[in-house]
Design an enzyme around this catalytic site. Structure first.
Site, PDB file in Angstrom:
ATOM      1  N   ASP A 102      53.702 -17.817  -1.132  1.00 27.55           N
ATOM      2  CA  ASP A 102      53.867 -17.612   0.308  1.00 27.55           C
ATOM      3  C   ASP A 102      54.135 -18.951   0.989  1.00 27.55           C
ATOM      4  O   ASP A 102      53.360 -19.898   0.852  1.00 27.55           O
ATOM      5  CB  ASP A 102      52.599 -16.977   0.882  1.00 27.55           C
TER       6      ASP A 102
ATOM      7  N   THR B  62      43.757 -19.688   8.676  1.00 24.69           N
ATOM      8  CA  THR B  62      44.808 -18.679   8.645  1.00 24.69           C
ATOM      9  C   THR B  62      44.151 -17.315   8.520  1.00 24.69           C
ATOM     10  O   THR B  62      42.922 -17.210   8.533  1.00 24.69           O
ATOM     11  CB  THR B  62      45.755 -18.912   7.451  1.00 24.69           C
ATOM     12  N   CYS B  63      44.971 -16.274   8.362  1.00 28.90           N
ATOM     13  CA  CYS B  63      44.389 -14.937   8.226  1.00 28.90           C
ATOM     14  C   CYS B  63      43.627 -14.771   6.916  1.00 28.90           C
ATOM     15  O   CYS B  63      42.792 -13.868   6.787  1.00 28.90           O
ATOM     16  CB  CYS B  63      45.474 -13.864   8.343  1.00 28.90           C
TER      17      CYS B  63
ATOM     18  N   GLN C 186      51.526 -23.972   8.177  1.00 31.98           N
ATOM     19  CA  GLN C 186      50.191 -24.006   8.772  1.00 31.98           C
ATOM     20  C   GLN C 186      49.455 -25.292   8.409  1.00 31.98           C
ATOM     21  O   GLN C 186      48.706 -25.835   9.221  1.00 31.98           O
ATOM     22  CB  GLN C 186      49.408 -22.764   8.322  1.00 31.98           C
TER      23      GLN C 186
ATOM     24  N   GLY D  40      52.870   1.963  13.242  1.00 29.47           N
ATOM     25  CA  GLY D  40      51.649   1.782  12.473  1.00 29.47           C
ATOM     26  C   GLY D  40      51.049   0.404  12.672  1.00 29.47           C
ATOM     27  O   GLY D  40      51.764  -0.603  12.655  1.00 29.47           O
TER      28      GLY D  40
END
Length: 465
Positions: A158, A93-94, A164, A233
């Site tokens: 989270d 994952t990130c 995932q 952004g």
């Protein structure tokens, strides 16, 4: 320096090219964690994990070693087919890249060598110190539970990580890299996650500002069939927001706008978003129902003066996540414009985080129950071959006796005798099986297994498949 082996046939089939720069950050020393070995025996005492997470590795390193789906699938095949590892799960994952596996010995160096080769790195010297190798089965299993529940997440609770983990398990199963233990472990993890959601408040609310923003926009646009969202952004904060919107099924029309077009393009590709050139910002604001800004600027980018020329025919919502503010407070003087500042969203996220932290002891208690159940199953698996051999031996005796006497019986009598002997066999088996399972829980099945093996000559019985 750990050398990289030659490319194999499996690697050729999934050849991936990594074009990123080689990072040379000064790394910390790699940690090795040896968890308790007494809780999980024989079959699963070999279970281990090698892990890189946000707790130890900077973002640049995590980005360099992140694996997409093809890379995860390739690594699964290499580890299971070439290295001969079992119960392999590759999770990327990130915030983490982890490999769970079963093997008699620590395979950390070999796994890192394969990972380095996959990412086109010359050796493992620059990445190895960021990984932690956990070789104790109990600690490795506990780590997977904490990861899947969201306890080890950058934002506590989270829930994206649970999906995932399910995806990683699916890839492992499809690659035939998951053995009986991993199957049982993952199903226990998923059942535990369901309990956590139903029995605690650990998954309630949005504990991160980025996710709280998504929930706010969902609430604001509930009356719109297809809301149009403009994200301004593409910095670290903007990336988090974009990923949440990209993963949401609610929003199909999300556009990203950034001063540096290349960053916007990369983020849009990753998240499945549209891109707006910064020069067309005014037009994009006019067309959007919601504008979320995380732009870093010395002065507000969006002002009442910018909005005044365009008539606001319905409510237009602005969410300012920037510090200093990128949306001037006076925009609310424009009819139909509503502004939501960062403090309001942060307050909502902080309250949700407090509720989640308060629920952590409950979550850990549920995990402990699940791990105890998994341990019982694992220990019973030790004596499962003996139980099966005993059943086979008694069944063979039953069938031999049936053959001797059934010739002198009518079909009805033979059928009745078959039912009687089957029932008798089950009753005879019941007590030895219960005693074997009880011995497992005491951690001393060996003597009873030896006695049953000698009494029923189980050594002659074939080993159950």
């Amino acid at each position: 320096m750990t050398p990289i082996r030659r490319v194999s046939d499996v690697r050729h089939a999934f050849r991936l090219k990594y074009k990123g720069p080689l990072l040379v950050a000064a790394p910390p020393a790699r940690a090795r964690v040896a968890g308790p070995s007494s809780s999980f025996r024989r079959m699963n005492q070999r279970f281990k994990v090698i892990s890189l997470t946000h707790r130890k590795a900077p973002l640049a390193i995590r980005e360099q070693l992140a694996l997409d789906e093809p890379a995860c699938r390739q690594l699964l095949l290499i580890l299971s087919q070439e290295l001969g590892l079992t119960d392999v799960l590759v999770l990327s994952t990130c915030n983490r890249t982890e490999v769970y596996y079963s093997a008699p010995q620590d395979q950390c160096d070999a796994i890192l060598s394969e990972l380095a080769h996959l990412k086109s790195l010359p050796d493992t010297a620059q990445i190895a110190p960021y990984f932690t190798s956990t070789t104790g089965a109990n600690a490795a299993v506990g780590h997977l539970f904490e990861v899947a529940m969201g306890l080890d997440a950058q934002v506590v609770g989270d829930q994206q990580i649970s999906h995932q983990v399910k995806q990683a398990y699916q890839w492992s199963a499809e690659a035939d890299a998951a053995g009986p233990f991993l199957h049982r472990l993952l199903h226990t993890v998923f059942f535990t996650h369901k309990r956590v959601r139903q029995e605690t408040g650990f998954c309630d609310g949005a504990a991160s500002v980025a996710y709280a923003t998504l929930q706010l926009v969902e609430d604001l646009t509930a009356h719109l069939a297809s809301p149009r969202v403009l994200l301004m952004g593409a910095g670290p904060f903007g990336m988090d927001v974009a990923r949440h919107f990209g993963a949401s099924r609610r929003f199909a029309h999300v556009t990203i706008c950034n001063r540096t077009r290349a960053k916007a393009d990369a983020l849009a590709t990753e998240c499945g978003l549209r891109v707006l050139d910064f020069a067309d910002l005014a037009q994009g604001i006019q067309e959007a129902d919601v504008v979320v800004s995380s732009v870093a600027a010395a002065a507000p980018v969006i002002t009442a003066q910018l909005l005044a020329p365009a008539a606001v025919l319905s409510h237009k919502y602005f969410v300012d996540l920037s510090v200093p503010r990128s949306i001037a407070p006076d925009v609310e003087t424009v009819p139909g414009v509503l502004l939501y500042p960062l403090d309001a969203i942060r307050s909502k996220a902080s309250a949700a985080l407090e509720r989640r932290l308060a629920a952590v002891p409950q979550v850990r208690a549920i995990i402990a129950e699940s791990m105890a159940g998994l341990q019982d199953w694992s220990e019973e698996m030790e004596v499962s071959p003996t139980i099966q051999k005993l059943k086979n031996a008694l069944e063979q005796l039953r069938q031999d006796e049936m053959k001797r006497f059934s010739k002198k019986m009518s079909p009805a009598e033979a059928s009745l005798l078959d039912k009687i002997t089957r029932s008798l066999m089950q009753k005879v088996l019941r007590q030895p099986v219960l005693q074997l399972k009880a011995a497992c829980k005491r951690g001393e099945p060996g003597q009873l297994v030896e006695s049953l093996t000698a009494l029923f000559d189980l050594e002659r019985q074939p080993v159950p498949a």
